[in-house]
Motif scaffolding. Structure first.
Motif, PDB file in Angstrom:
ATOM      1  N   VAL A   1       0.862  -1.177   0.000  1.00  0.00           N
ATOM      2  CA  VAL A   1       0.000   0.000   0.000  1.00  0.00           C
ATOM      3  C   VAL A   1       0.900   1.229   0.000  1.00  0.00           C
ATOM      4  CG1 VAL A   1      -1.759   1.304   1.253  1.00  0.00           C
ATOM      5  CG2 VAL A   1      -1.829  -1.194   1.264  1.00  0.00           C
ATOM      6  N   ILE A   2       0.639   2.144  -0.939  1.00  0.00           N
ATOM      7  CA  ILE A   2       1.373   3.405  -0.971  1.00  0.00           C
ATOM      8  C   ILE A   2       0.374   4.547  -0.891  1.00  0.00           C
ATOM      9  CG2 ILE A   2       3.342   2.472  -2.246  1.00  0.00           C
ATOM     10  CD1 ILE A   2       2.241   3.799  -4.773  1.00  0.00           C
ATOM     11  N   GLU A   3       0.772   5.622  -0.246  1.00  0.00           N
ATOM     12  CA  GLU A   3      -0.049   6.828  -0.216  1.00  0.00           C
ATOM     13  C   GLU A   3       0.486   7.773  -1.271  1.00  0.00           C
ATOM     14  OE1 GLU A   3      -0.829   8.801   3.423  1.00  0.00           O
ATOM     15  OE2 GLU A   3      -1.899   7.085   4.239  1.00  0.00           O
ATOM     16  N   ILE A   4      -0.413   8.230  -2.130  1.00  0.00           N
ATOM     17  CA  ILE A   4      -0.023   9.103  -3.231  1.00  0.00           C
ATOM     18  C   ILE A   4      -0.662  10.466  -3.028  1.00  0.00           C
ATOM     19  CG2 ILE A   4      -0.069   9.429  -5.729  1.00  0.00           C
ATOM     20  CD1 ILE A   4      -0.433   6.366  -5.979  1.00  0.00           C
ATOM     21  N   SER A   5       0.145  11.517  -3.108  1.00  0.00           N
ATOM     22  CA  SER A   5      -0.358  12.888  -3.020  1.00  0.00           C
ATOM     23  C   SER A   5      -0.696  13.384  -4.412  1.00  0.00           C
ATOM     24  CB  SER A   5       0.703  13.815  -2.413  1.00  0.00           C
ATOM     25  OG  SER A   5       0.993  13.422  -1.099  1.00  0.00           O
ATOM     26  N   VAL A   6      -1.743  14.186  -4.508  1.00  0.00           N
ATOM     27  CA  VAL A   6      -2.168  14.757  -5.781  1.00  0.00           C
ATOM     28  C   VAL A   6      -2.804  16.115  -5.502  1.00  0.00           C
ATOM     29  CG1 VAL A   6      -4.407  13.561  -5.741  1.00  0.00           C
ATOM     30  CG2 VAL A   6      -3.428  14.270  -7.923  1.00  0.00           C
ATOM     31  N   THR A   7      -2.564  17.077  -6.387  1.00  0.00           N
ATOM     32  CA  THR A   7      -3.154  18.402  -6.234  1.00  0.00           C
ATOM     33  C   THR A   7      -4.609  18.370  -6.675  1.00  0.00           C
ATOM     34  OG1 THR A   7      -1.028  19.488  -6.610  1.00  0.00           O
ATOM     35  CG2 THR A   7      -2.996  20.829  -6.927  1.00  0.00           C
ATOM     36  N   GLY A   8      -5.491  18.890  -5.835  1.00  0.00           N
ATOM     37  CA  GLY A   8      -6.915  18.914  -6.148  1.00  0.00           C
ATOM     38  C   GLY A   8      -7.561  17.578  -5.828  1.00  0.00           C
ATOM     39  N   GLU A   9      -8.857  17.601  -5.538  1.00  0.00           N
ATOM     40  CA  GLU A   9      -9.558  16.376  -5.153  1.00  0.00           C
ATOM     41  C   GLU A   9      -9.843  15.493  -6.362  1.00  0.00           C
ATOM     42  OE1 GLU A   9     -13.456  14.877  -2.651  1.00  0.00           O
ATOM     43  OE2 GLU A   9     -13.276  16.993  -3.174  1.00  0.00           O
ATOM     44  N   PRO A  10      -9.336  14.258  -6.352  1.00  0.00           N
ATOM     45  CA  PRO A  10      -9.660  13.334  -7.435  1.00  0.00           C
ATOM     46  C   PRO A  10     -11.154  13.010  -7.395  1.00  0.00           C
ATOM     47  CG  PRO A  10      -7.755  12.557  -6.186  1.00  0.00           C
ATOM     48  CD  PRO A  10      -8.374  13.679  -5.415  1.00  0.00           C
ATOM     49  N   LYS A  11     -11.829  13.144  -8.497  1.00  0.00           N
ATOM     50  CA  LYS A  11     -13.276  12.936  -8.565  1.00  0.00           C
ATOM     51  C   LYS A  11     -13.610  11.494  -8.917  1.00  0.00           C
ATOM     52  CE  LYS A  11     -14.125  17.316  -7.932  1.00  0.00           C
ATOM     53  NZ  LYS A  11     -14.424  17.769  -6.609  1.00  0.00           N
ATOM     54  N   GLY A  12     -14.673  10.978  -8.323  1.00  0.00           N
ATOM     55  CA  GLY A  12     -15.180   9.661  -8.666  1.00  0.00           C
ATOM     56  C   GLY A  12     -14.383   8.498  -8.125  1.00  0.00           C
ATOM     57  N   ILE A  13     -13.505   8.728  -7.149  1.00  0.00           N
ATOM     58  CA  ILE A  13     -12.684   7.660  -6.584  1.00  0.00           C
ATOM     59  C   ILE A  13     -13.324   7.187  -5.279  1.00  0.00           C
ATOM     60  CG2 ILE A  13     -10.416   7.043  -5.662  1.00  0.00           C
ATOM     61  CD1 ILE A  13     -10.236   7.734  -8.589  1.00  0.00           C
ATOM     62  N   GLU A  14     -13.570   5.885  -5.195  1.00  0.00           N
ATOM     63  CA  GLU A  14     -14.123   5.271  -3.990  1.00  0.00           C
ATOM     64  C   GLU A  14     -13.247   4.088  -3.580  1.00  0.00           C
ATOM     65  OE1 GLU A  14     -16.695   6.323  -2.195  1.00  0.00           O
ATOM     66  OE2 GLU A  14     -17.103   7.986  -3.561  1.00  0.00           O
ATOM     67  N   GLU A  15     -13.344   3.687  -2.313  1.00  0.00           N
ATOM     68  CA  GLU A  15     -12.590   2.536  -1.830  1.00  0.00           C
ATOM     69  C   GLU A  15     -12.997   1.279  -2.587  1.00  0.00           C
ATOM     70  OE1 GLU A  15     -13.091   2.400   2.417  1.00  0.00           O
ATOM     71  OE2 GLU A  15     -12.064   4.320   2.666  1.00  0.00           O
ATOM     72  N   GLY A  16     -12.005   0.457  -2.934  1.00  0.00           N
ATOM     73  CA  GLY A  16     -12.237  -0.783  -3.641  1.00  0.00           C
ATOM     74  C   GLY A  16     -12.286  -0.636  -5.153  1.00  0.00           C
ATOM     75  N   MET A  17     -12.106   0.581  -5.635  1.00  0.00           N
ATOM     76  CA  MET A  17     -12.208   0.867  -7.073  1.00  0.00           C
ATOM     77  C   MET A  17     -10.844   0.814  -7.741  1.00  0.00           C
ATOM     78  SD  MET A  17     -13.574   4.488  -8.609  1.00  0.00           S
ATOM     79  CE  MET A  17     -15.294   4.107  -8.333  1.00  0.00           C
ATOM     80  N   PRO A  18     -10.746   0.155  -8.915  1.00  0.00           N
ATOM     81  CA  PRO A  18      -9.488   0.223  -9.676  1.00  0.00           C
ATOM     82  C   PRO A  18      -9.233   1.662 -10.125  1.00  0.00           C
ATOM     83  CG  PRO A  18     -10.970  -1.458 -10.585  1.00  0.00           C
ATOM     84  CD  PRO A  18     -11.747  -0.670  -9.582  1.00  0.00           C
ATOM     85  N   VAL A  19      -7.966   2.080 -10.064  1.00  0.00           N
ATOM     86  CA  VAL A  19      -7.621   3.454 -10.432  1.00  0.00           C
ATOM     87  C   VAL A  19      -6.461   3.470 -11.417  1.00  0.00           C
ATOM     88  CG1 VAL A  19      -8.461   4.513  -8.297  1.00  0.00           C
ATOM     89  CG2 VAL A  19      -6.097   3.719  -8.418  1.00  0.00           C
TER      90      VAL A  19
ATOM     91  N   THR B   1      -7.336   8.764 -11.431  1.00  0.00           N
ATOM     92  CA  THR B   1      -8.677   8.705 -12.012  1.00  0.00           C
ATOM     93  C   THR B   1      -9.226   7.283 -11.912  1.00  0.00           C
ATOM     94  OG1 THR B   1      -7.688   8.336 -14.196  1.00  0.00           O
ATOM     95  CG2 THR B   1      -8.285  10.608 -13.645  1.00  0.00           C
ATOM     96  N   PRO B   2     -10.568   7.154 -11.894  1.00  0.00           N
ATOM     97  CA  PRO B   2     -11.145   5.811 -11.865  1.00  0.00           C
ATOM     98  C   PRO B   2     -10.926   5.100 -13.195  1.00  0.00           C
ATOM     99  CG  PRO B   2     -12.877   7.501 -11.862  1.00  0.00           C
ATOM    100  CD  PRO B   2     -11.566   8.215 -11.842  1.00  0.00           C
ATOM    101  N   VAL B   3     -10.768   3.790 -13.138  1.00  0.00           N
ATOM    102  CA  VAL B   3     -10.679   2.988 -14.355  1.00  0.00           C
ATOM    103  C   VAL B   3     -12.107   2.670 -14.774  1.00  0.00           C
ATOM    104  CG1 VAL B   3      -9.967   0.765 -15.318  1.00  0.00           C
ATOM    105  CG2 VAL B   3      -8.441   2.005 -13.766  1.00  0.00           C
ATOM    106  N   PRO B   4     -12.471   2.988 -16.017  1.00  0.00           N
ATOM    107  CA  PRO B   4     -13.836   2.700 -16.458  1.00  0.00           C
ATOM    108  C   PRO B   4     -14.135   1.210 -16.377  1.00  0.00           C
ATOM    109  CG  PRO B   4     -12.638   3.981 -18.119  1.00  0.00           C
ATOM    110  CD  PRO B   4     -11.662   3.592 -17.059  1.00  0.00           C
ATOM    111  N   ALA B   5     -15.355   0.898 -15.963  1.00  0.00           N
ATOM    112  CA  ALA B   5     -15.765  -0.508 -15.879  1.00  0.00           C
ATOM    113  C   ALA B   5     -15.813  -1.103 -17.269  1.00  0.00           C
ATOM    114  CB  ALA B   5     -17.129  -0.607 -15.219  1.00  0.00           C
ATOM    115  N   ALA B   6     -15.383  -2.351 -17.375  1.00  0.00           N
ATOM    116  CA  ALA B   6     -15.423  -3.051 -18.671  1.00  0.00           C
ATOM    117  C   ALA B   6     -16.876  -3.356 -19.008  1.00  0.00           C
ATOM    118  CB  ALA B   6     -14.609  -4.328 -18.591  1.00  0.00           C
TER     119      ALA B   6
END
Length: 117
Positions: A57-75, A101-106
Motif C-alpha cells: 500500500v502506498i499513499e499518493i499525493s495529488v493536487t486537487g480532489e480526485p473525482k469519482g474515486i471510492e474505496e475498492g475501485m481500480p484506479v 482517475t477511476p478505471v472505467p468498468a469493462a
C-alpha cells in the motif's frame, strides 16, 4: 529533493483502499496542506500488486480532489513520481502524481445478440 519517475505499467493492478482525503500539514492545528498556488493537496492510499500474492500500500499525493474515486475501485495513476526524504533519524519515500482517475468498468461480455429472432 530529486523526483524519480515511476513506470506505472509495471505496478500491476492499482486499487484505491482509502478514498481521497485532504493532506494534513500540521496535525496540532489540523491545517490542510496546499501547493504553491493555494490548491489543496489530497492523499489516496492505493494497493500495488506486481505479481503473485504480494501487495503493498502506498499513499499518493495529488493536487486537487480526485473525482469519482471510492474505496475498492481500480484506479489509473498518471505522472507518478517518487521522492526520497529524511528528517533526523527518520527517512522514507513519498509519492506524488499528476492525476488519479477511476478505471472505467469493462462492458459486460455477452455472447448473444440483443433482441429476439
Amino acid at each position: 529533493m530529486q523526483s524519480i519517475p515511476v513506470d506505472t505499467s509495471r505496478l500491476g493492478a492499482l486499487m484505491c483502499v482509502v478514498k481521497p482525503e485532504p493532506k494534513i500539514a500540521d496535525f496540532e492545528k489540523q491545517e490542510v496542506k496546499k501547493d504553491r498556488d493555494g490548491n489543496t493537496i489530497y492523499t489516496v492510499a492505493v494497493t500495488v500488486r506486481q505479481e503473485g500474492r504480494r501487495v503493498s500500500v502506498i499513499e499518493i499525493s495529488v493536487t486537487g480532489e480526485p473525482k469519482g474515486i471510492e474505496e475498492g475501485m481500480p484506479v489509473r495513476v498518471t505522472g507518478l513520481e517518487a521522492f526520497s526524504w529524511s528528517m533526523g533519524d527518520r527517512h522514507g519515500i513519498s509519492f506524488r502524481a499528476a492525476a488519479i482517475t477511476p478505471v472505467p468498468a469493462a462492458p459486460p461480455s455477452g455472447g448473444g445478440k440483443a433482441g429476439g429472432a
